[in-house]
Enzyme design. Structure first.
Site, PDB file in Angstrom:
ATOM      1  N   ARG A 229       0.855  -1.179   0.000  1.00 33.23           N
ATOM      2  CA  ARG A 229       0.000   0.000   0.000  1.00 33.23           C
ATOM      3  C   ARG A 229       0.896   1.234   0.000  1.00 33.23           C
ATOM      4  NH1 ARG A 229      -3.671  -2.574  -1.548  1.00 33.23           N
ATOM      5  NH2 ARG A 229      -5.780  -2.758  -0.699  1.00 33.23           N
ATOM      6  N   GLU A 258      -3.955   7.912  -5.271  1.00 30.74           N
ATOM      7  CA  GLU A 258      -4.175   7.234  -6.547  1.00 30.74           C
ATOM      8  C   GLU A 258      -5.490   7.727  -7.151  1.00 30.74           C
ATOM      9  OE1 GLU A 258      -3.969   3.010  -6.070  1.00 30.74           O
ATOM     10  OE2 GLU A 258      -1.993   3.067  -5.121  1.00 30.74           O
ATOM     11  N   HIS A 277      -0.917   0.610  -9.984  1.00 30.32           N
ATOM     12  CA  HIS A 277      -1.612  -0.338  -9.096  1.00 30.32           C
ATOM     13  C   HIS A 277      -2.211  -1.503  -9.901  1.00 30.32           C
ATOM     14  CE1 HIS A 277      -3.770  -0.570  -4.955  1.00 30.32           C
ATOM     15  NE2 HIS A 277      -3.483  -1.777  -5.422  1.00 30.32           N
TER      16      HIS A 277
END
Length: 320
Positions: A229, A258, A277
């Protein structure tokens, strides 16, 4: 069973549509978005958090009214869902453990090979039509510290081991019989690592664990990879370590914010590979997530124990 007695499964996140054919005539499936989630949440017996990149479920949970008895998030990390009210409630929380482990392990191996073999340099030279011969590094025989000893960390360890990398796994606590070192030992392990891979869950204990002190312990030739993360890493300190060449390189697949804005300075940091991601997202992953949820739904409607039950106080599924 009449329709009004069917359990209501509330699916948060309508794009892309979630294929749930096994719930036909067995559940009343309703789809919601960030705007309608707070209103519809009290009507749900089950909440499927399909849009796992949103904080909407965490924000809506403390509101008034009835709450679902089961929440499933289509992700391994549960930090975007957990809030104090959910932690203290009797609601079961499950995650998508079992779907992403090997894809993420392959992605980490790919990033490490790309950095060791300087693939970015080759692509840039090709773009410039510049024939630039150089030597690259071997991966076999190097040493990696993988932080996160759950299924993802273990899959990474096995995949890197097949490449000849010596791996040390680091978990929340030491488990000598399983070859896992404790988080308290991380500082003494970093100076010997060629690769440091972060695959830990985000908890209050792990937030910001890779800070200035951690990067200062790494050798100048070390490279850092984060597939856990974003908030596990102090991004400013990582940038400083790269710019000042205190470490040799890094690859980030997750970020504090993000999506990464087009004008974010991270895009231009020397020695940094940026990906959006995507480390666990392979062809067919959505179908696999849907199958997993439907398998657990079969258990839920028949009163059997669910799999992948998260310890809400720890923030992850305990290792068995």
């Amino acid at each position: 069973m009449t329709e009004h007695r069917l359990p209501t499964v509330l699916v948060f996140g309508e794009e892309p549509p979630v294929p749930l054919p096994r719930l036909v005539d067995r559940a009343r499936v309703r789809v919601c978005d960030e705007r309608t989630l707070p209103e519809l949440l009290p009507t749900a017996d089950v909440l499927l958090v399909w849009d796992f990149g949103s904080d909407a479920a965490r924000a809506a949970w403390p509101g008034g009214g009835r709450r679902p008895g089961w929440v499933h998030t289509a992700s391994v990390g549960v930090d975007r869902v957990l809030c104090p009210e959910l932690v203290t409630s009797p609601t079961l929380l499950t995650n998508a453990r079992g779907v992403f482990e090997q894809p993420i392990a392959e992605y980490v191996a790919g990033l490490m090979l790309a950095l060791a073999k300087d693939f970015p340099g080759s692509w840039e030279a090709q773009r410039r039509r510049h024939w630039r011969h150089r030597e690259t590094q071997r991966v076999a025989g190097t040493r990696a510290v993988v932080v996160g000893a759950g299924p993802i960390g273990r899959a990474i360890s096995a995949t890197l081991g097949a490449l000849g990398v010596a791996v040390t796994l680091v978990g929340r606590r030491a488990r000598p019989d399983e070859g896992v070192r404790g988080a308290a030992e991380l500082g003494e392990l970093l100076p010997a690592a060629d690769w440091v891979v972060c695959a830990a869950p985000l908890t209050e204990e792990t937030r910001g664990m890779f800070d200035r002190a951690a990067f200062a312990r790494m050798r100048p030739t070390a490279r850092f990879v984060n597939v856990g993360r974003g908030p596990l890493v102090d991004q400013d300190e990582l940038v400083a370590a790269l710019v000042e060449r205190r470490i040799a390189g890094a690859a980030l697949d997750v970020f504090v914010q993000e999506p990464l804005a087009a004008d974010d300075p991270l895009w231009d940091v020397p020695g940094l590979l940026v990906s959006p991601h995507m480390s666990g997202d392979t062809v067919g992953w959505r179908d696999e997530l849907a199958r997993q949820f439907q398998d657990n739904y079969d258990r839920w409607v028949t009163g059997r124990p669910l799999f992948n039950v998260v310890d809400k106080r720890l923030g992850y599924v305990p290792v068995e």
